[in-house]
Design a protein around this motif. Structure first.
Motif, mmCIF file in Angstrom:
data_model
loop_
_atom_site.group_PDB
_atom_site.id
_atom_site.type_symbol
_atom_site.label_atom_id
_atom_site.label_comp_id
_atom_site.label_asym_id
_atom_site.label_seq_id
_atom_site.Cartn_x
_atom_site.Cartn_y
_atom_site.Cartn_z
ATOM 1 N N GLU A 156 70.792 81.977 70.320
ATOM 2 C CA GLU A 156 70.389 80.488 70.643
ATOM 3 C C GLU A 156 71.928 80.072 70.727
ATOM 4 O O GLU A 156 72.132 78.996 71.157
ATOM 5 C CB GLU A 156 69.912 79.792 69.157
ATOM 6 C CG GLU A 156 68.467 80.289 69.118
ATOM 7 C CD GLU A 156 67.581 79.357 70.055
ATOM 8 O OE1 GLU A 156 68.115 78.320 70.558
ATOM 9 O OE2 GLU A 156 66.619 79.614 70.142
ATOM 10 N N GLN A 157 72.995 80.693 70.214
ATOM 11 C CA GLN A 157 74.367 80.304 70.357
ATOM 12 C C GLN A 157 74.852 80.101 71.855
ATOM 13 O O GLN A 157 75.817 79.519 71.829
ATOM 14 C CB GLN A 157 75.300 81.033 69.269
ATOM 15 C CG GLN A 157 75.564 82.592 70.021
ATOM 16 C CD GLN A 157 74.514 83.527 68.961
ATOM 17 O OE1 GLN A 157 73.284 83.211 68.884
ATOM 18 N NE2 GLN A 157 74.980 84.599 68.572
ATOM 19 N N ARG A 169 68.326 77.680 77.417
ATOM 20 C CA ARG A 169 68.150 76.424 78.069
ATOM 21 C C ARG A 169 69.108 75.822 78.869
ATOM 22 O O ARG A 169 68.879 74.519 79.567
ATOM 23 C CB ARG A 169 68.102 75.365 76.600
ATOM 24 C CG ARG A 169 66.745 75.782 75.813
ATOM 25 C CD ARG A 169 66.622 74.737 74.594
ATOM 26 N NE ARG A 169 67.944 74.870 73.695
ATOM 27 C CZ ARG A 169 68.334 75.590 72.902
ATOM 28 N NH1 ARG A 169 67.285 76.793 72.519
ATOM 29 N NH2 ARG A 169 69.336 75.777 72.174
ATOM 30 N N TYR A 170 70.322 76.368 79.056
ATOM 31 C CA TYR A 170 71.242 75.788 79.852
ATOM 32 C C TYR A 170 70.960 76.314 81.090
ATOM 33 O O TYR A 170 71.085 77.711 81.360
ATOM 34 C CB TYR A 170 72.874 76.140 79.426
ATOM 35 C CG TYR A 170 72.960 75.663 78.024
ATOM 36 C CD1 TYR A 170 72.353 74.657 77.264
ATOM 37 C CD2 TYR A 170 73.692 76.487 77.217
ATOM 38 C CE1 TYR A 170 72.397 74.030 76.160
ATOM 39 C CE2 TYR A 170 73.992 75.949 75.665
ATOM 40 C CZ TYR A 170 73.408 74.975 75.106
ATOM 41 O OH TYR A 170 73.586 74.457 74.172
ATOM 42 N N TYR A 186 78.592 75.750 74.881
ATOM 43 C CA TYR A 186 77.630 74.306 74.474
ATOM 44 C C TYR A 186 78.026 73.518 75.684
ATOM 45 O O TYR A 186 79.143 73.539 76.370
ATOM 46 C CB TYR A 186 77.994 73.802 73.339
ATOM 47 C CG TYR A 186 79.182 72.924 73.101
ATOM 48 C CD1 TYR A 186 79.386 71.679 73.449
ATOM 49 C CD2 TYR A 186 80.128 73.911 72.370
ATOM 50 C CE1 TYR A 186 80.984 71.345 73.255
ATOM 51 C CE2 TYR A 186 81.714 73.232 72.224
ATOM 52 C CZ TYR A 186 81.946 72.240 72.465
ATOM 53 O OH TYR A 186 83.248 71.758 72.271
ATOM 54 N N PRO A 187 77.296 72.851 76.374
ATOM 55 C CA PRO A 187 77.533 71.712 77.385
ATOM 56 C C PRO A 187 78.411 70.742 77.041
ATOM 57 O O PRO A 187 78.208 70.130 75.975
ATOM 58 C CB PRO A 187 76.283 71.046 77.843
ATOM 59 C CG PRO A 187 75.009 71.836 76.934
ATOM 60 C CD PRO A 187 75.972 72.672 75.911
ATOM 61 N N ASP A 188 79.422 70.338 77.676
ATOM 62 C CA ASP A 188 80.499 69.168 77.142
ATOM 63 C C ASP A 188 79.830 67.850 77.594
ATOM 64 O O ASP A 188 80.713 66.914 77.140
ATOM 65 C CB ASP A 188 81.823 69.607 77.923
ATOM 66 C CG ASP A 188 81.862 69.497 79.223
ATOM 67 O OD1 ASP A 188 80.888 69.092 79.870
ATOM 68 O OD2 ASP A 188 82.988 69.268 79.676
ATOM 69 N N GLY A 189 78.676 67.679 78.110
ATOM 70 C CA GLY A 189 78.223 66.231 78.288
ATOM 71 C C GLY A 189 78.697 65.822 79.807
ATOM 72 O O GLY A 189 78.318 64.878 79.985
ATOM 73 N N GLU A 190 79.695 66.438 80.436
ATOM 74 C CA GLU A 190 80.058 66.018 81.498
ATOM 75 C C GLU A 190 79.723 67.075 82.749
ATOM 76 O O GLU A 190 80.454 67.100 83.840
ATOM 77 C CB GLU A 190 81.419 65.945 81.388
ATOM 78 C CG GLU A 190 82.072 64.559 80.661
ATOM 79 C CD GLU A 190 83.391 64.606 80.438
ATOM 80 O OE1 GLU A 190 84.436 65.490 80.345
ATOM 81 O OE2 GLU A 190 83.838 63.408 80.019
ATOM 82 N N MET A 229 83.456 78.814 73.528
ATOM 83 C CA MET A 229 84.139 79.094 72.338
ATOM 84 C C MET A 229 84.323 80.550 72.303
ATOM 85 O O MET A 229 83.161 81.075 71.962
ATOM 86 C CB MET A 229 83.593 78.057 71.247
ATOM 87 C CG MET A 229 83.776 76.809 71.417
ATOM 88 S SD MET A 229 82.693 75.900 70.000
ATOM 89 C CE MET A 229 83.586 76.321 68.560
ATOM 90 N N GLU A 255 89.100 78.263 73.790
ATOM 91 C CA GLU A 255 88.013 77.571 74.460
ATOM 92 C C GLU A 255 88.223 77.702 76.064
ATOM 93 O O GLU A 255 89.418 77.363 76.345
ATOM 94 C CB GLU A 255 87.905 76.159 73.942
ATOM 95 C CG GLU A 255 87.359 76.101 72.424
ATOM 96 C CD GLU A 255 87.264 74.942 71.924
ATOM 97 O OE1 GLU A 255 87.312 73.809 72.696
ATOM 98 O OE2 GLU A 255 87.079 74.504 70.653
ATOM 99 N N LYS A 302 86.761 76.115 79.535
ATOM 100 C CA LYS A 302 85.688 75.327 80.286
ATOM 101 C C LYS A 302 85.147 75.995 81.438
ATOM 102 O O LYS A 302 85.857 76.533 82.324
ATOM 103 C CB LYS A 302 86.401 73.849 80.684
ATOM 104 C CG LYS A 302 86.866 72.774 79.776
ATOM 105 C CD LYS A 302 85.729 71.783 79.685
ATOM 106 C CE LYS A 302 85.943 70.801 78.619
ATOM 107 N NZ LYS A 302 85.272 69.424 78.497
#
Lengths: 302, 653
Positions: B341-342, B347-348, B463-467, B473, B484, B486
C-alpha cells in the motif's frame, strides 16, 4: 449502549475540542460514554520508551478502574492512549510481566482486563455506512475532505487492528456516509512530526508542511484528523509549517468527530469549533450555502 | 550366517566423538558376526576394497557398515557387496554420524549408542533375504510441461536426441515470459530474435507434438510408463483450419478486452493472436469478452474468417498419452505487489511492474516501443526503479531473492537512456547481485557509461504530488540521509513466486515442493534436475528463481537425464516393496485407499477379490503394511520380523 470512556490527558488540555465533540457526537448517536472515575495519564509517548513495565502499570491502573465499574469495553479518542492500553493489556497476559506490574500497583489488577477500542472503531462497529447516513441531518455535501490518520492510528498493525497499516479507510467510510467528498490522500499515514515539535521544531514543520501542501494541492476544504497531536501540529503549528515551506495554506484541520457532529446537526459551539486556530468559518459558510441551495432545489421541485 | 561389520571413522566426523575401535570390538561379540574392523574411510576405494577382501577371506554372507546416512552411501555399499558376489540386499547400514557423532559430545554415551545401532543392524541383517529386481519395458517418449524457454530447450534437446516429445503449454502460445521481454541482459540483444528461432524449431520438429492452450489433467503410472491425460481447452477456433491471417482480430468489435500478453498495459480484441511471432500462430477467443459467446449477438469473426475456422460450439477435448519420463518446466508468476500500500497498492497508473515496462519498451508492445506514461501518454523525464519489491521481504512472506531483478533493472535503465536520451534513471537497491558471466561488468557500465543513479536504500512511500508527478520517498543508507525524488514513472522490480497451480501439479506428479511452492530437487547440490519421483525431472524457474542462461542450462540438463534414462534397454524396479499374502487378504480395500501412489489394485483370484501390489509403482513406503488389519501385507526388506528383531535388540536390557 454504555461504554467506559477513557479521555486521556489531551482531552483536558490541547484537545478540549476533541473531547467536547466526541461527547456531543456520541450522545447524538445514542452511544453512552461513562467516564472512568479517577482515571490518570496512560504514560503517553514517553513512558513506554523508558520503562515498559511502568508504562503498563499506568494503563493497567486505568483498565482496572474500568473493570471495577463492570466495563467490558473501554473507549478512547486518542490513538496514543489506545496503543498504550492495548499493548499493556496484551503484555499483562504474560505472568512474569503481570507480577512486575502488580508490584508497582497498590492492589493487583483484575485478572480479566477490559478490551479497548477507539471512538472511530466503535462508531464504525455500531453503525454501518447506511444506518449512519440515515441519521445525517445536515449532510456535508459539497465539502472535499482529506482523511489523515497519522502514523499511530494504524500502527503497530497487529495491536491497532485498523486494517492495512499503510492504507486504512474507516474514516473515509464514516465521513462519506455523512455526505462529504473524500479525496484519495496518499499521505494519510505519514508522520506529522509528532512530539518533535518541541526538541526538533524544523523537522515537525517540514513533515506537517508536506501534509498540508499536498492537501492544499488536492484542493480540499479541510483535513479530517483523529489524533490530538496531529491536530496540534497541523493546526496550531500551521504558521511554522507555512514558514518552513514558504507557502500559505490556511487549511482548517478538524477532528472527524467535529465534522460528523456537524453532519448530525449539532451546533458548532457544542463541537468546540471555536478552539481551532485556523478558522473553520469558510467551511461552515460553504456548508450553509450548499444546504440553502439544497433547500431551494427541493422547494423548486415541490 | 557369517556377518562382517565395518565401523567407519569418517575422519574426525565420527571418530572425534565415538570410540570406533571399541564399537568394532563389541560388534565381534554379536551373534553371527565373524569379522569386525574400523577403517578410516569406508566409502573410499581402499575401504571398499577391504570390504570385498573380507567377504572373500571370511566367506561372509552379509555386511553391516556403520557410517553416515543411507541416503548418501547405501547404493555405494550395495554395489560393493554385489561386486564381491553377495546379493546387494544382504547389506545393512547403521547411521552413526547424523544420528550419533554429530549430535552429541559425550564420547561414552555416543559409543554405547553407536554399538546399539550396530547391534540393531546385525539383528536385522540376520533376517534379510536376497532380493532381485524385476526388469520392465520403457516407453521412450517424454512429456514436457511448460513451453517457456526452459521447456523449449528441453523439448528440442530431447527431440534432437531422437526421443519423441509431447509439449504441453497452458497459454495459447509457447515462449513463456521470455517472449514478453524486449531485450536480454547482459548482451542487450532482442529477446524475440533469439527465442523466435527456437520456438519455430519446436513447431517444425517432426518428433515434437505441441499441445498449446492445454493443461495436464491427470498423471498415473510410474517411471517408464506414465499415462497422462491432457485437456485441450477450446479456443472456439478450429486450429486445423486457422491460418493466423488475423482478419478476425481486425474486425472484432469487442476492443476493450484486457491484454494479458501485454501485461494489461493496453486493450486488445476478444478474438486475438498474442503476438506477431506466436507459435502456434492461431487465434483464440477470450470467452468472457466475446459478444457472441456472452450475448449471442455478433459473430463477425466467423463471417470474416476466410477458412471458416471460427466455431462457437467447440468444446474442450481430452487426449491421453503414454510417456516414459516427464519434465516439469512450469515457470513462475509475478507476486501480487498490490499488498504494498505504501507504493499505492496498484492505484497509481504510473507505478508499473518491470514486466509491464518490458512491454512498453517492446516494438510490438502496446505503444510500439515508445516509452510513455500510462496516465497521460507523456514521455517521462525522471524514471525511478525500485528493486526487491516482494523479494527478500519477510513482511510479505517472500524472504528469498528473486535472483534476476538486479540485472533486468540495470538493463531497463540502459534501455531507458537509449529510448529517451534526456531522461534520468534512479535505481533504489538493497545489494546488487550480479554474479553471472559479464553481469558485474554490465551493472558497472549502467552506472558509469549510462549515468544511472544507484541509491542504496529502500523506498518508504510513493505518493502523487497533486501535479501529475510522483514523490518517491526513501533513504540513502550510504549517505545516511532521507532522499526524495520527483518521478514521472516508477518501475517496480516485482519479485517472483511459484506459478499458479504449481502445488496442484506437484501433487499430480507426486513430487515435493517447498514452502513457497517451488518444486524440490532430489538433492540441492548433487541432484539438481531430478526429483524424488523416478522419471520426473525439473527445468527452469519452477525449481527456484533463475535467469535465462540458467533456465536454458537446466532445460538441457533435464533433457540429458531423459536421454540417459532412455539409453537403457530396460529399467529395473526396486525389489524392496510390499507383497500381499493372498491367503490372509480379506479384500477390505483399506490398503488400496491409503496408498499414496495408487500402487495397489484389486484382482480376481479364482472367483474371489484380493489386493495385489503393482510392483513397478510401489515405492516401499509401508503405509499399507501399517494399515492392513489382517497383517496380510509385508514389506520385503522391512518385514515385521525384522522390525521386531531391531526392537528386541534395543530392549534386551
Amino acid at each position: 449502549m454504555k461504554f467506559a470512556y477513557y479521555p486521556g490527558c489531551s482531552q483536558e488540555g490541547s484537545a478540549l475540542d476533541y473531547g467536547k465533540s466526541t461527547g456531543a457526537l456520541c450522545a447524538a448517536l445514542g452511544i453512552e460514554l461513562a467516564e472512568i472515575p479517577g482515571w490518570s495519564c496512560c504514560g503517553s509517548t514517553p513512558a513506554h520508551a523508558v520503562d515498559t513495565q511502568l508504562s503498563a502499570a499506568l494503563c493497567a491502573r486505568n483498565l482496572d478502574l474500568a473493570a471495577k465499574e463492570g466495563a467490558e469495553q473501554v473507549v478512547t479518542p486518542c490513538p496514543s492512549c489506545l496503543s498504550n492500553l492495548r499493548l499493556a493489556a496484551d503484555r499483562m497476559k504474560e505472568p512474569a510481566f503481570r507480577k512486575g506490574v502488580n508490584e508497582l500497583l497498590d492492589a493487583p489488577a483484575a485478572e480479566d482486563l477490559p478490551e479497548s477500542t477507539s471512538v472511530m472503531q466503535l462508531i464504525g462497529r455500531v453503525y454501518d455506512a447506511d444506518t449512519l447516513a440515515a441519521r445525517v441531518k445536515n449532510p456535508l455535501t459539497g465539502i472535499r475532505l482529506a482523511a489523515y490518520y497519522g502514523c499511530l492510528m494504524s500502527r503497530p498493525a497487529d495491536v491497532m487492528q485498523f486494517g492495512d497499516p499503510e492504507n486504512p479507510t474507516l474514516m473515509e467510510t464514516l465521513l462519506s456516509a455523512c455526505g462529504a467528498e473524500m479525496v484519495e490522500f496518499p499521505l494519510k499515514t505519514v508522520c506529522c512530526g509528532a512530539s518533535f515539535g518541541i526538541p526538533e521544531r524544523p523537522l515537525t514543520a517540514r513533515n506537517s508542511g508536506r501534509i498540508l501542501e499536498l492537501a492544499t494541492r488536492l484542493g480540499v476544504d479541510a483535513i479530517a484528523v483523529a489524533c490530538p497531536l496531529c491536530q496540534m501540529n497541523l493546526d496550531l503549528r500551521q504558521k511554522q509549517a507555512e514558514k518552513a515551506e514558504d507557502a500559505f495554506f490556511h487549511m482548517p484541520v478538524l477532528y472527524f468527530t467535529q465534522l460528523m457532529g456537524l453532519a448530525m446537526g449539532i451546533a458548532p459551539e457544542h463541537l468546540g469549533l471555536d478552539q481551532l486556530c485556523v478558522s473553520a468559518g469558510p467551511l461552515l459558510r460553504k456548508m450553509e450555502a450548499a444546504s440553502a441551495k439544497g433547500t431551494e432545489a427541493k422547494g423548486g421541485k415541490a | 550366517m557369517r556377518i562382517g561389520v565395518f565401523v567407519c571413522h569418517c575422519g574426525s566426523n565420527i571418530a572425534g566423538t565415538v570410540d570406533v575401535a571399541q564399537v568394532a570390538e563389541r560388534a565381534r561379540q554379536y551373534p553371527d558376526v565373524v569379522y569386525a574392523d574400523d577403517p578410516m574411510y569406508t566409502c573410499a576405494e581402499p575401504g571398499q576394497q577391504a570390504i570385498e577382501q573380507a567377504i572373500h577371506d571370511y566367506k561372509l554372507d552379509g555386511v553391516v557398515v556403520a557410517s553416515c546416512t543411507p541416503r548418501m552411501h547405501e547404493p555405494t555399499f550395495r554395489r560393493t557387496v554385489e561386486r564381491a558376489g553377495l546379493n546387494p540386499y544382504m547389506f545393512e547400514m547403521a547411521n552413526i554420524r547424523e544420528h550419533v557423532s554429530w549430535i552429541g559430545k559425550d564420547k561414552e554415551a555416543n559409543t554405547n549408542k553407536a554399538a546399539e545401532l550396530v547391534l540393531m543392524a546385525v539383528e536385522k541383517l540376520r533376517r534379510n533375504r536376497p532380493l532381485s529386481p524385476k526388469a520392465f519395458e520403457v516407453t521412450k517418449k517424454v512429456l514436457i510441461i511448460g513451453g517457456g524457454v526452459a521447456g523449449t530447450q528441453a523439448a528440442l534437446d530431447c527431440a534432437d536426441g531422437g526421443v519423441p516429445v509431447i509439449l504441453v503449454e497452458r497459454e495459447a502460445t509457447i515462449g513463456g515470459k521470455m517472449a514478453k521481454l524486449d531485450k536480454t541482459f547482459p548482451t542487450v540483444d532482442c529477446s524475440a530474435c533469439i527465442l523466435g528461432p527456437k520456438i519455430v524449431d519446436v513447431s517444425q520438429h517432426p518428433l515434437i507434438t505441441l499441445y498449446a492452450y492445454s493443461e495436464v489433467e491427470d498423471i498415473s503410472g510410474y517411471v517408464g510408463n506414465f499415462t497422462v491425460k491432457i485437456r485441450k481447452k477450446t479456443p472456439y477456433v478450429d486450429w486445423s483450419k486457422c491460418t493466423g491471417c488475423g482478419a478476425c482480430t481486425e474486425k472484432c468489435p469487442s476492443k476493450k478486452t484486457p491484454d494479458a500478453f501485454n501485461e494489461f498495459m493496453g486493450d486488445t480484441t476478444a478474438i486475438n493472436i498474442a503476438f506477431p511471432q506466436a507459435i502456434p500462430k492461431k487465434a483464440v477467443i477470450n470467452a468472457p469478452y466475446c459478444r457472441k459467446l456472452t450475448s449471442g449477438k455478433c459473430g463477425i469473426c466467423a463471417k470474416v474468417c476466410p477458412t471458416g475456422a471460427v466455431d462457437y460450439e467447440l468444446k474442450d477435448e481430452y487426449v491421453t498419452e503414454t510417456v516414459g519420463a516427464i519434465v516439469a518446466a512450469t515457470g513462475y508468476d509475478l507476486m501480487d505487489w498490490s499488498v504494498y500500500e505504501q507504493y499505492g497498492g496498484g492505484r497509481y497508473p504510473d507505478v508499473i511492474t518491470g514486466l509491464q515496462y518490458e512491454r512498453l519498451l517492446n516494438a510490438s508492445g502496446p505503444t510500439g516501443g515508445h516509452v510513455v506514461r500510462p496516465s497521460d501518454g507523456r514521455e517521462p523525464e525522471n524514471v525511478v526503479f525500485i528493486q526487491c519489491v516482494g523479494s527478500r521481504d519477510r513482511s510479505v512472506g517472500r524472504p528469498y531473492c528473486s535472483s534476476f531483478c538486479c540485472m533486468y533493472t540495470a538493463k531497463q535503465a540502459v534501455l531507458t537512456k537509449d529510448h529517451l536520451p534526456n531522461s534520468h534513471s534512479y535505481i533504489f537497491y538493497m545489494d546488487i547481485r550480479a554474479a553471472g558471466k559479464l553481469y558485474d561488468e554490465f551493472t558497472r557500465r549502467t552506472m558509469e557509461e549510462y549515468g544511472t543513479h544507484y541509491i542504496r536504500g529502500r523506498v518508504s512511500a510513493i505518493y502523487p504530488d497533486g501535479e501529475g508527478r510522483y514523490v518517491v520517498m526513501g533513504a540513502d543508507t550510504l549517505m545516511g540521509e532521507p532522499i526524495e525524488i520527483k518521478a514521472d514513472l516508477v518501475v517496480l522490480a516485482v519479485g517472483i513466486q511459484a506459478s499458479a497451480g504449481a502445488a496442484k501439479l506437484a501433487e499430480k506428479l507426486r513430487i515435493s515442493y517447498d514452502a513457497y511452492g517451488f518444486f524440490m530437487e532430489s538433492h540441492v547440490k548433487l541432484k539438481p534436475v531430478e526429483t524424488n519421483t523416478a522419471g520426473v525431472f525439473l527445468a527452469g524457474v519452477c525449481q527456484g528463481p533463475k535467469d535465462i542462461p540458467a533456465s536454458v542450462a537446466q532445460g538441457s540438463a533435464a533433457a540429458a537425464k531423459v536421454l540417459g534414462l532412455f539409453a537403457k534397454p530396460q529399467l529395473e524396479s526396486d525389489p524392496a516393496i510390499a507383497h500381499v499374502d493372498m491367503r490372509r487378504c480379506v479384500d477390505c480395500g483399506k490398503c488400496i485407499r491409503c496408498c499414496p501412489f495408487g500402487a495397489i489394485e484389486e484382482v480376481n483370484m479364482r472367483g474371489v477379490n484380493k489386493a495385489q501390489v503393482i510392483e513397478t509403482v510401489c515405492q516401499g513406503c509401508g503405509l499399507c503394511v501399517a494399515t492392513c488389519p489382517q497383517g496380510a501385507i509385508q514389506l520385503s526388506h522391512s518385514t515385521d520380523n525384522q522390525i521386531l528383531a531391531e526392537v528386541n535388540a534395543l530392549c534386551r536390557f
